[in-house]
Each structure stands twice: as structure tokens, then as C-alpha cells.
Design an enzyme around this catalytic site. Sequence first.
Site, PDB file in Angstrom:
ATOM      1  CB  CYS A   1      -0.893  -0.353   1.203  1.00 41.17           C
ATOM      2  SG  CYS A   1      -1.969   1.198   1.438  1.00 41.17           S
TER       3      CYS A   1
ATOM      4  CD  GLU B   1      -1.689  -2.518  -3.733  1.00 38.85           C
ATOM      5  OE1 GLU B   1      -0.564  -2.020  -4.413  1.00 38.85           O
ATOM      6  OE2 GLU B   1      -1.248  -2.230  -2.246  1.00 38.85           O
TER       7      GLU B   1
END
Length: 362
Positions: free
Chosen positions: A2, A117
Site C-alpha cells: 500500500c 493499487e
Amino acid sequence: MCGRVRCTLGADDIPRACHRNTATVRSVNMDRYRPSYNASPGSNLAVVRRDDAASGGDGYAIHCMKWGLIPSFTKKSEKPDFYKMFNARSESLSEKASFRRLIPKSRCLVAVEGFYEWKKDGSKKQPYYIHFKDGRPLVFAALYDSWQNSEGEILYTFTIVTTAASSAIQWLHDRMPVILGDKEATDIWLSVSSNSKFDTVLKPYGHSDLVWYPVTPAMGKPSFDGPECIKEIHLKMEEKGTISKFFSRKEFKEESNPEESTHGKSLKLEPKSVKEEYESEEKLKTPCSAKTVDYDLKSELETFSHEGETKCRTKRDREEVVDSKPKTDEIVKPRASPAKKTANLKSVDDKQPTLLSYFGKK
């Protein structure tokens, strides 16, 4: 992994998102907090941690820290690298010294509205924005530490704990942040009790309320910020050399050009059906059958044979009946008898000289 998040929450909304709305919450360095649609390591974000300075030790603090862990044992003269440890793998928390010593008393919560992402497709990378379907904030498990530089300044930093991706999101990435979905999970993570089973919450979030969609690749630059970062885009699916596309083009050409041209000459299709062409060709190719020949020959013989007299007579009678029908323009005269007709012929012969009488007179 992340590495980008959206956090545009107000300072008062962050404690509520972490289920700390009933406790006393103290603010620390919140003047440094900057809401962002595209926060990256090195950004100032707010975390919620336990506040030991509060009365009774049951208080909490909302503390603005730098994203990207700088361990306290880092050399004071060293330049901090916020990208080095902005994530911490949950499987190795107890193995690495940078994280192991933080587990007992340095666990915290990070509240965001979503994270990004990238899906790898060869050399291309397509970012996706992941968030809760109902729009409520996501709460991540995190660890924090403090470091003092050569000038004596104390810097607080944090790292987001990650785990294996859920089955629903594995197509996008093999890792995801540890999402604490309810108050019980946040209580377990913040608890400093010796019997706290904090590792029970370090698991993938597999509920269906976590959704995602593609966003602009421009947000790959940390300097790109604003609502455009989370605007959904529609990916173009290219079809190259497919059979369906080939035939669709062909049909379009036939509809727009009903007459095909060859060497500049227009060729028009005959309006004759396939069935008519087949029957006409068969008539030319196929000789008369024996049955047809026999029938024609028999009919000719019957016309000149004695057996055909009746049929001929019948035919003549039919013609006489047709001829005997009165016409509108003519007056029907009674038919003369044979005797009278003979008499009339004789009278005509008497009046008109014959060729024999002519030569006889000479």
C-alpha cells in the site's frame, strides 16, 4: 503493498472513524496535517494511538506523523528515507528488530477513505481505487516510532501493516493493508494487555463491501492531487484481428455498396432466385422422359386412328356449339337444310358459265 492513500477526512472525523468517539482524545501536531487525495510516503497523516499521559492511562491521542517508518536507532546524521519502510509485513513483525520492539506499546490506527493499487500488464500499470461501497472510512493497523535527528528534532513516523490479499483482490495485487473492520478489532490492536491476541486481526479483509474501479494513470505522480485522482475511468478494450470484427466490416460494406464493381464496370445481380435458375437448367439438361414421348405419340395416333373418330367428332361438335352462340352485333339466321343448299348450288352453276362452255362456244 500500500503506497498511496486518500485521506481527506477532517480532524474531528478521524477519532470517530477509529471508534474512539466516547474517549478523551488529545491532539498532537495536528497543525501539520494536510488532507490529500493522493498521499504518499513522506506525507503528514493523522494516526490514533494510546495516550499514556492521559489520566488513568485510558486516553487516546490523534497524532500527526510522517508516513514511512524511521527506526529510533537510525543514525542522527543519516538522511531519512520514508520509502524504505512505509509497509510492514504482518508475517515478519516478530522477526525484524525494526518492528518487533514496537509491538507491545507502539501500535496505532490509520483512518483513510481509500487506497490505490496498480495492476501490471506488461510494461503498463493501471491504478485502481479501492474503498468501502458505503463510503465509510477504512481503518488500517499500523506501528509508529520516534527518531531524533542531529539538530535535536524529534520526528514521529509510522508504517502500515500488510497481509496477503483476499481472494477477491488477488487478481490486482498479492498484498493488501490489514483492514480492521469493526470496533472489536480496533480494541484488540490498541490493547497493551499481555494477553492481547493482536495477531488474530492480522488477516485479509474478505467481505464483499470492499469495492474498486480504475482511475487515471496521472495519479501515479505524487504531485497530482485533487478529486480527479478518484474519478472513475472506462478502460478501452482493443479487438485486433478478431473474426467477428472481420465479418462485421464485411457486412457493413455490402450494405453501403449493393453493387459490386469489377474493373470499373458495375455488375448487377439478376433478380432470379436460386430455385428458378436450378429449374431452368434442369429443363435444358434433362431430355423428355419416356412417359412424355409415349403420351404425345399416343395422342397423335388416336387423332388419325378409327378409335379417335369419336374424339374428333366431339371436338367438332364443341366448336359448332361455340360458333353457334349468338353475337350481339349479328342476327342469327336459321340454318338452311341440305336440300335447299343443293338447289342453290345448281342455280349458281346455271347462271355462271363454266370453262368448258366457254371453249365450246368458240
